[in-house]
Design an enzyme around this catalytic site. Structure first.
Site, mmCIF file in Angstrom:
data_model
loop_
_atom_site.group_PDB
_atom_site.id
_atom_site.type_symbol
_atom_site.label_atom_id
_atom_site.label_comp_id
_atom_site.label_asym_id
_atom_site.label_seq_id
_atom_site.Cartn_x
_atom_site.Cartn_y
_atom_site.Cartn_z
ATOM 1 N N GLN A 11 61.493 65.297 72.761
ATOM 2 C CA GLN A 11 61.219 64.772 71.410
ATOM 3 C C GLN A 11 59.871 65.253 70.872
ATOM 4 O OE1 GLN A 11 62.495 60.766 70.291
ATOM 5 N NE2 GLN A 11 62.042 60.219 72.407
ATOM 6 N N LEU A 12 58.835 65.108 71.703
ATOM 7 C CA LEU A 12 57.504 65.472 71.224
ATOM 8 C C LEU A 12 57.358 66.988 71.133
ATOM 9 C CD1 LEU A 12 54.736 64.508 70.338
ATOM 10 C CD2 LEU A 12 54.032 64.433 72.742
ATOM 11 N N ASP A 38 59.301 75.029 85.619
ATOM 12 C CA ASP A 38 59.953 73.847 86.194
ATOM 13 C C ASP A 38 58.914 73.009 86.942
ATOM 14 O OD1 ASP A 38 61.461 71.954 87.443
ATOM 15 O OD2 ASP A 38 62.758 73.363 88.523
ATOM 16 N N ALA A 63 57.906 65.497 80.917
ATOM 17 C CA ALA A 63 57.781 64.364 81.842
ATOM 18 C C ALA A 63 59.165 63.947 82.316
ATOM 19 C CB ALA A 63 57.120 63.171 81.143
ATOM 20 N N THR A 65 61.319 61.071 82.060
ATOM 21 C CA THR A 65 61.211 59.934 81.136
ATOM 22 C C THR A 65 62.354 58.922 81.246
ATOM 23 O OG1 THR A 65 62.302 61.265 79.441
ATOM 24 C CG2 THR A 65 59.905 61.218 79.373
ATOM 25 N N THR A 104 51.761 56.863 78.919
ATOM 26 C CA THR A 104 52.626 55.800 78.389
ATOM 27 C C THR A 104 51.982 54.410 78.398
ATOM 28 O OG1 THR A 104 54.693 54.627 78.854
ATOM 29 C CG2 THR A 104 53.638 55.630 80.726
ATOM 30 N N ASP A 105 52.486 53.561 77.520
ATOM 31 C CA ASP A 105 52.100 52.146 77.503
ATOM 32 C C ASP A 105 52.609 51.426 78.759
ATOM 33 O OD1 ASP A 105 54.717 52.642 76.606
ATOM 34 O OD2 ASP A 105 54.837 50.766 75.497
ATOM 35 N N TYR A 128 58.656 54.412 86.899
ATOM 36 C CA TYR A 128 58.206 55.353 85.866
ATOM 37 C C TYR A 128 56.718 55.117 85.547
ATOM 38 C CZ TYR A 128 57.589 57.028 81.030
ATOM 39 O OH TYR A 128 57.107 57.619 79.882
ATOM 40 N N TRP A 154 57.170 53.675 72.706
ATOM 41 C CA TRP A 154 58.389 53.508 71.899
ATOM 42 C C TRP A 154 58.646 54.721 70.992
ATOM 43 C CZ3 TRP A 154 59.224 47.873 69.738
ATOM 44 C CH2 TRP A 154 58.942 46.946 70.731
HETATM 45 N N1 LIG Z 1 59.954 58.439 74.678
HETATM 46 C C1 LIG Z 1 59.170 57.395 74.733
HETATM 47 O O1 LIG Z 1 59.520 56.304 74.258
HETATM 48 C C2 LIG Z 1 57.807 57.499 75.362
HETATM 49 C C3 LIG Z 1 57.011 56.341 75.426
HETATM 50 C C4 LIG Z 1 55.756 56.436 76.012
HETATM 51 C C5 LIG Z 1 55.305 57.646 76.507
HETATM 52 N N2 LIG Z 1 56.098 58.740 76.444
HETATM 53 C C6 LIG Z 1 55.583 60.002 76.990
HETATM 54 O O2 LIG Z 1 55.537 60.957 75.959
HETATM 55 C C7 LIG Z 1 55.777 62.266 76.483
HETATM 56 C C8 LIG Z 1 56.883 62.943 75.683
HETATM 57 O O3 LIG Z 1 58.029 62.114 75.726
HETATM 58 P P1 LIG Z 1 59.396 62.518 75.025
HETATM 59 O O4 LIG Z 1 60.004 61.275 74.465
HETATM 60 O O5 LIG Z 1 59.193 63.717 74.160
HETATM 61 O O6 LIG Z 1 60.253 62.905 76.316
HETATM 62 P P2 LIG Z 1 61.649 63.633 76.416
HETATM 63 O O7 LIG Z 1 62.284 63.738 75.082
HETATM 64 O O8 LIG Z 1 62.385 62.996 77.523
HETATM 65 O O9 LIG Z 1 61.188 65.096 76.841
HETATM 66 C C9 LIG Z 1 60.640 65.343 78.097
HETATM 67 C C10 LIG Z 1 60.845 66.795 78.392
HETATM 68 O O10 LIG Z 1 60.383 67.019 79.735
HETATM 69 C C11 LIG Z 1 61.224 67.972 80.281
HETATM 70 N N3 LIG Z 1 61.286 67.945 81.725
HETATM 71 C C12 LIG Z 1 61.841 67.004 82.518
HETATM 72 N N4 LIG Z 1 61.821 67.411 83.797
HETATM 73 C C13 LIG Z 1 61.229 68.622 83.792
HETATM 74 C C14 LIG Z 1 60.930 69.558 84.787
HETATM 75 N N5 LIG Z 1 61.251 69.361 86.069
HETATM 76 N N6 LIG Z 1 60.300 70.723 84.445
HETATM 77 C C15 LIG Z 1 60.002 70.958 83.164
HETATM 78 N N7 LIG Z 1 60.275 70.129 82.162
HETATM 79 C C16 LIG Z 1 60.893 68.973 82.476
HETATM 80 C C17 LIG Z 1 62.614 67.653 79.745
HETATM 81 O O11 LIG Z 1 63.382 68.832 79.840
HETATM 82 P P3 LIG Z 1 64.952 68.861 79.531
HETATM 83 O O12 LIG Z 1 65.067 68.772 78.042
HETATM 84 O O13 LIG Z 1 65.383 70.169 80.083
HETATM 85 O O14 LIG Z 1 65.532 67.672 80.231
HETATM 86 C C18 LIG Z 1 62.320 67.216 78.333
HETATM 87 O O15 LIG Z 1 62.495 68.261 77.409
HETATM 88 C C19 LIG Z 1 56.090 62.064 77.956
HETATM 89 O O16 LIG Z 1 54.912 62.272 78.691
HETATM 90 C C20 LIG Z 1 56.472 60.605 78.055
HETATM 91 O O17 LIG Z 1 56.195 60.075 79.335
HETATM 92 C C21 LIG Z 1 57.340 58.705 75.872
#
Ligand SMILES: NC(=O)c1ccc[n+]([C@@H]2O[C@H](COP(=O)([O-])OP(=O)(O)OC[C@H]3O[C@@H](n4cnc5c(N)ncnc54)[C@H](OP(=O)(O)O)[C@@H]3O)[C@@H](O)[C@H]2O)c1
Length: 290
Positions: A11-12, A38, A63, A65, A104-105, A128, A154
């Site tokens: 997403q980000l 990877d 991450a 996630t 994350t929160d 997590y 969120w």
């Molecule tokens: N989403 C939330 O609500 C939330 C809340 C708090 C904090 N955060 C933090 O914000 C950041 C961005 O979150 P997001 O929502 O954008 O997450 P996301 O949509 O789940 O994207 C995470 C990305 O990480 C990649 N990834 C997972 N395993 C991997 C690996 N082994 N090697 C390389 N890449 C890998 C995934 O690849 P694939 O697409 O190939 O699976 C995915 O594209 C993260 O650090 C997350 O912890 C998110």
């Protein structure tokens, strides 16, 4: 400047990519996904950096996630959210690159009755959150200077699965939905965070060398629970679906969720002169873009 962004399919990562492609930047942005870099493989990470020119900034949006699945896949989650972050930090050190890492929160237990400040005690209650906190700590130890950690919460976007897209899908399929009303926080529209990240990396405060590594909190402004969020989503999207408030106890999940993860954003707003948008206004922006 060469800027590496990991997690290009997330997403980000995708929100950052969209903003970068819409504007002209003097910097070269390189977006990578797990195909190129990877994070589950120590040797894979080394191989990637050994075979590419050095970077000036690394933005880690990748991450593990999947909050519930992490309870069963703790080792993999720990590799990606902790050990890989430590490795990225030591590579950034060697390359004299700046590192921006997203956290994350869920590093908090959610028992506070006030918005969490960056200095508040962490105490994650699920796998997590524990792996993300271990990643923060390893980063701070490995890179005591020249890095920043942004904790967010969120997150939703036009991409992938998130609360907003799930509500829109379910709202069209059903007449009635039960949504948890005793977990409080603030949503983050990924485009808003992506735009804050682009402001931060341009800033003198970020670019100056040998600055102590800092943690910042970022989400949209305002305070809501998931039930209120769902109601507002349906109101704007004009989806005719009744929403019933339920308790966390009535909706058991494999991973525990913290009750109140509202975060205080004063530090990031002040240091980087950012205007933090209210969640309702941002949600409106999201609906305009889809
Ligand atoms: N989403 C939330 O609500 C939330 C809340 C708090 C904090 N955060 C933090 O914000 C950041 C961005 O979150 P997001 O929502 O954008 O997450 P996301 O949509 O789940 O994207 C995470 C990305 O990480 C990649 N990834 C997972 N395993 C991997 C690996 N082994 N090697 C390389 N890449 C890998 C995934 O690849 P694939 O697409 O190939 O699976 C995915 O594209 C993260 O650090 C997350 O912890 C998110």
């Amino acid at each position: 400047m060469r800027i590496l962004v990991t997690g290009k399919n997330g997403q980000l990562g995708r929100s950052l990519h969209k903003l970068v492609s819409e504007k002209k930047y003097d910097n070269e942005f390189i977006f990578v996904g797990r195909e190129e870099l990877d994070l589950s493989s120590e040797s894979g990470i080394n191989h990637y950096f050994d075979n590419n020119d050095k970077f000036d900034i690394i933005i880690n949006c990748a991450a593990y996630t999947q909050v519930d699945k992490a309870e069963q896949e703790a080792e993999l989650a720990n590799q990606i959210n902790h050990l890989a972050v430590k490795q990225l930090a030591s590579i950034a050190n060697k390359q004299q690159a700046k590192l921006m890492h997203i956290s994350t929160d869920y590093v908090f237990d959610g028992e506070s009755d006030k918005p969490y400040k960056e200095t508040d005690k962490t105490n994650p209650i699920n796998v997590y959150g524990k792996t993300k906190l271990a990643g923060e700590k390893a980063l701070q130890e490995t890179m005591p200077t020249d890095a920043i950690i942004i904790r967010t919460s969120w997150m939703y976007s036009e991409y992938g699965n998130n609360f907003v897209s799930t509500m829109l899908r379910l709202g069209k399929e059903r007449d009635e939905l039960n949504v948890v009303s005793d977990q409080i926080g603030s949503p983050t529209y990924a485009t808003d965070l992506a735009s804050a990240i682009l402001e931060i990396i341009k800033s003198k405060e970020f670019r100056e060398e040998n600055q102590t590594t800092q943690i910042y909190h970022y989400s949209n402004e305002g305070e809501i629970n998931w039930y209120e969020f769902a109601k507002e989503i349906f109101k704007i999207a004009k989806v005719d679906c009744k929403v019933n408030p339920i308790t966390t106890q009535q909706y058991p999940t494999p991973a525990k969720r913290p009750k109140n993860t509202l975060m205080n954003k004063d530090k990031i707003a002040e240091i980087f002169n950012l205007k933090i948008i209210n969640w309702k206004k941002s949600l409106g922006g999201y609906f305009q873009s889809i």
